[in-house]
Design a protein around this motif. Structure first.
Motif, PDB file in Angstrom:
ATOM      1  N   TRP A 184      13.164 -38.883   5.824  1.00 42.01           N
ATOM      2  CA  TRP A 184      13.128 -39.254   4.093  1.00 42.01           C
ATOM      3  C   TRP A 184      12.304 -38.206   3.550  1.00 42.01           C
ATOM      4  O   TRP A 184      12.491 -37.496   2.772  1.00 42.01           O
ATOM      5  CB  TRP A 184      13.192 -40.705   4.046  1.00 42.01           C
ATOM      6  N   GLU A 185      11.033 -38.578   3.990  1.00 42.19           N
ATOM      7  CA  GLU A 185       9.998 -37.709   3.154  1.00 42.19           C
ATOM      8  C   GLU A 185       9.851 -36.346   3.495  1.00 42.19           C
ATOM      9  O   GLU A 185       9.688 -35.393   2.775  1.00 42.19           O
ATOM     10  CB  GLU A 185       8.605 -38.163   3.731  1.00 42.19           C
ATOM     11  N   ARG A 186       9.976 -35.761   4.925  1.00 42.43           N
ATOM     12  CA  ARG A 186       9.873 -34.582   5.324  1.00 42.43           C
ATOM     13  C   ARG A 186      11.171 -33.663   4.748  1.00 42.43           C
ATOM     14  O   ARG A 186      11.000 -32.403   4.738  1.00 42.43           O
ATOM     15  CB  ARG A 186      10.264 -34.590   6.938  1.00 42.43           C
ATOM     16  N   THR A 187      12.313 -34.391   4.467  1.00 40.03           N
ATOM     17  CA  THR A 187      13.437 -33.508   3.696  1.00 40.03           C
ATOM     18  C   THR A 187      13.225 -33.558   2.365  1.00 40.03           C
ATOM     19  O   THR A 187      14.216 -33.320   1.623  1.00 40.03           O
ATOM     20  CB  THR A 187      14.525 -33.990   4.429  1.00 40.03           C
ATOM     21  N   GLY A 188      11.929 -34.122   1.889  1.00 37.52           N
ATOM     22  CA  GLY A 188      11.893 -34.060   0.418  1.00 37.52           C
ATOM     23  C   GLY A 188      13.032 -34.993  -0.297  1.00 37.52           C
ATOM     24  O   GLY A 188      13.579 -34.757  -1.295  1.00 37.52           O
ATOM     25  N   GLY A 189      13.552 -36.209   0.440  1.00 42.55           N
ATOM     26  CA  GLY A 189      14.481 -37.029  -0.153  1.00 42.55           C
ATOM     27  C   GLY A 189      15.792 -36.544   0.063  1.00 42.55           C
ATOM     28  O   GLY A 189      16.885 -37.156  -0.472  1.00 42.55           O
ATOM     29  N   LEU A 190      16.116 -35.505   0.758  1.00 45.81           N
ATOM     30  CA  LEU A 190      17.646 -35.256   1.010  1.00 45.81           C
ATOM     31  C   LEU A 190      18.381 -35.830   2.192  1.00 45.81           C
ATOM     32  O   LEU A 190      19.613 -35.816   2.049  1.00 45.81           O
ATOM     33  CB  LEU A 190      17.434 -33.622   1.422  1.00 45.81           C
ATOM     34  N   ARG A 191      17.677 -36.563   2.989  1.00 47.98           N
ATOM     35  CA  ARG A 191      18.254 -37.316   4.052  1.00 47.98           C
ATOM     36  C   ARG A 191      17.554 -38.659   4.195  1.00 47.98           C
ATOM     37  O   ARG A 191      16.262 -38.677   4.241  1.00 47.98           O
ATOM     38  CB  ARG A 191      18.056 -36.538   5.583  1.00 47.98           C
ATOM     39  N   LYS A 192      18.372 -39.628   4.297  1.00 47.50           N
ATOM     40  CA  LYS A 192      17.771 -40.867   4.434  1.00 47.50           C
ATOM     41  C   LYS A 192      17.299 -41.197   6.003  1.00 47.50           C
ATOM     42  O   LYS A 192      16.476 -42.046   6.066  1.00 47.50           O
ATOM     43  CB  LYS A 192      18.945 -42.056   4.173  1.00 47.50           C
ATOM     44  N   GLY A 193      17.867 -40.604   6.971  1.00 48.71           N
ATOM     45  CA  GLY A 193      17.242 -40.933   8.375  1.00 48.71           C
ATOM     46  C   GLY A 193      18.020 -42.049   8.820  1.00 48.71           C
ATOM     47  O   GLY A 193      19.095 -42.275   8.587  1.00 48.71           O
ATOM     48  N   GLY A 238      20.824 -37.708  13.990  1.00 47.79           N
ATOM     49  CA  GLY A 238      20.328 -38.306  12.552  1.00 47.79           C
ATOM     50  C   GLY A 238      19.374 -37.190  12.009  1.00 47.79           C
ATOM     51  O   GLY A 238      19.199 -37.008  10.764  1.00 47.79           O
ATOM     52  N   ALA A 239      18.831 -36.282  13.006  1.00 45.35           N
ATOM     53  CA  ALA A 239      17.783 -35.398  12.601  1.00 45.35           C
ATOM     54  C   ALA A 239      18.355 -34.053  12.553  1.00 45.35           C
ATOM     55  O   ALA A 239      17.728 -33.261  11.758  1.00 45.35           O
ATOM     56  CB  ALA A 239      16.720 -35.566  13.337  1.00 45.35           C
TER      57      ALA A 239
END
Ligand code: NOJ
Length: 563
Positions: free
Chosen positions: A422-431, A237-238
């Motif tokens: 979610w936050e660390r990718t600036g909303g590009l991935r839900k996780g 997932g990461a």
């Protein structure tokens, strides 16, 4: 495979872990005993009879330590306590007691790569000066450029963004995961001793084994020449699918370095000072031949085999992963491990219902709409895959809810997401939250029996139809299949050897103890092998349907219903 019925018997079999079926409990999503909307340890304790009846051998508790939950509890404030919102050490002791009475062993998760930024040592480090002993327990380096305003190098966090965070005085600290998860410095003897104390703390409380988080990350080369761009190697997932593959040969500065094995050799001495010795399993996202090193009897004993998390639905792909895993674990005297789902990956009943090669993070970002998921096919294949792995020698690690055939909850609204990805990718991935939605125990109720209030991570309305209540005792349900398979598995022998072969898109596993498992990966029915082999699944008649596994027995007596 042995069946244990009491605490005394538990102590009698030091090799229990070699073929154990281990059930992963993600405590905050299992059962909420207080009405808080979040699961807790008393909730886990109340389900021990359920786990006993399911027929597993051990439960593995994901972190329950004090934590601000920046990373679902893998950001630990104190390694030798229980988060007050989950219970207390007394509740934990009660779990160990009740589990042992029920014939179940208990495995806890140890998170040695990083603590949380609220850990007392990290607070001391921040309050100290550059190059102080307090900072030497973590990985602090001077920044680059004027005023040390630039990070020491361009290493990236596995959760996205720089792996360095400014400490405010020209020093920066390393965090391979979230900013709130500073990495320990494992070349510091104090860190090593501290973890030995923690392992002893839990082993003394009766814990039977340890799951070692990011085992491949502890040793690092922090010399200036090691300043290469780091890319992800971690939970599916990461991982960034665009990222180049890391070299898994001991040359990477951050992962899978040869020096890491000294640490685990020391841990093994500690584990073996107990009777019976404590078991351990490594979470190590490394190349298969390197993974086996962590599983040596002189180290952790086992390492998770993750190839099946990434294998497409094909007899050849499964055969290759199985043969490699069996050969590598045999070559080091370990036992194999099998994993189809865990809290870091899209649940296997969803993976198998998506077109081959589907981009899972993109699918999650589409809220599960594109590509469309074939739920029925995914479930059918998931059941077949589970039966297949349960027929193999070694241990199977099951993830809570897979016995209900739960698919991923792909349409969680972004406002409720808790995964730092979610936050660390600036909303590009839900996780990974879609695999961590609280379990449905009953068909109705505010949280389908999870607790008396709605779950903080919301369950979808269709969860009730998949609940334990809806499936228990129902012929053909996924829960019934797991119960029957786990009960039958007890008559398989721990030391059996296997022959694995593929013919006409079916995977045949022939065990030396007289059992055979056939999985049909194809699109047309396969004939049941004739001769002395007899079908023990009365649910299947003359043929083995597509996406189905059947277990067969050589010259056995009596009928068994697998569902
Ligand atoms: C692996 C754990 O399984 C995952 O959930 C966690 O985010 C990372 N390690 C960091 O601890």
């Amino acid at each position: 495979m042995s069946a244990f019925s009491s605490g005394e018997l538990l102590a009698a079999d030091p090799d229990w872990w070699r073929d154990a079926v281990v059930y992963q409990v993600y405590p905050r999503a299992f059962t909420d005993s207080t009405g808080s909307g979040v699961g807790d340890l008393e909730g886990v304790r109340s389900r021990i009879p359920y786990l006993r009846d399911l027929g597993v051998d051990a439960l593995w508790l994901s972190p329950f330590y004090p934590s601000r939950l920046v990373d679902g509890g893998y950001d630990v404030d104190d390694y030798r306590d229980v988060d007050p919102s989950l219970g207390s050490l007394a509740t934990f002791d009660a779990i160990v007691h009740d589990a042992h009475e029920a014939g179940l062993r208990v495995i806890v998760d140890i998170v040695p790569n990083h603590s949380s930024n609220r850990h007392v040592w990290f607070r001391q480090a921040l309050a100290s000066v550059s190059r102080s002993p307090a900072r030497a327990r973590y990985i602090f380096r001077r920044g680059r450029g004027k005023g040390a305003l630039l990070p020491p190098n361009d290493w990236q966090s596995l959760f996205g963004g720089s792996a360095w965070q400014a400490a405010g005085d020209g020093d920066w600290y390393l965090h391979l995961f979230a900013v709130e998860q500073p990495d320990f410095n494992w070349s510091n003897r104090e860190v090593r001793d501290e973890f030995l104390t923690t392992l002893r703390f839990w082993a003394d409380r009766g814990v039977d084994g340890f799951r070692v988080d990011v085992a491949h990350g502890l040793a690092k080369d922090l010399s200036p020449r090691a300043s290469v761009a780091a890319v992800s190697m971690g939970p599916v997932g990461a991982v960034d699918p665009e990222a180049p593959v890391r070299l898994s040969d001991g040359t990477d500065p951050l992962f899978d370095r040869d020096e890491v094995h000294e640490i685990f050799a020391e841990w093994r001495q500690l584990f073996d000072s107990y009777t019976p010795p404590r078991s351990a399993v490594a979470e190590a996202w490394v190349a298969p031949h390197r993974r086996a090193l962590y599983a040596r009897p002189s180290e952790l004993g086992q390492a998770f085999e993750f190839a099946l998390l990434e294998a497409p639905w094909s007899a050849e792909a499964f055969e290759a992963a199985i043969l490699e895993n069996l050969a590598l674990s045999a070559s080091v005297g370990s036992s194999s491990t099998w994993v189809l789902s865990n809290h870091d990956v899209v649940r296997h009943s969803s993976r198998y219902g998506l077109p081959e090669g589907a981009d899972l993070p993109a699918w999650l970002m589409s809220h599960g709409v594109s590509p469309a998921e074939d739920l029925a096919l995914g479930l059918r294949r998931a059941r077949a895959a589970t039966m297949l792995t349960l027929a193999l020698p070694g241990s199977s690690y099951l993830y809570q809810g897979e016995e209900l055939g739960l698919p991923e909850v792909a349409d969680l609204p972004v406002e409720v997401l808790q995964d730092p990805i979610w936050e660390r990718t600036g909303g590009l991935r839900k996780g990974r939250d879609g695999s961590r939605v609280p379990l449905p125990w009953t068909s109705e109720g505010p949280s389908f029996g999870f607790g008396s209030a709605a779950a903080v991570l919301p369950q979808p309305p269709w969860f009730g139809a998949l609940s334990v209540e809806a499936q228990a005792g129902v012929d053909g349900s996924t829960l019934t299949m797991y119960r029957e398979a786990l009960a039958l598995r007890r008559s398989m022998q721990r030391d059996a050897t296997v022959e694995v072969r593929v013919a006409a898109e079916a995977l045949y596993i022939t065990r030396s103890d007289g059992w055979m498992s056939v999985t049909n990966f194809g699109l047309v029915p396969t004939a049941v092998p004739t001769g002395r082999v007899r079908l023990v699944s009365s649910g299947v008649s003359a043929v083995i349907e597509p996406s189905t596994t059947v277990w067969l027995e050589v010259g056995g007596v009596g009928e068994h219903q697998l569902g």
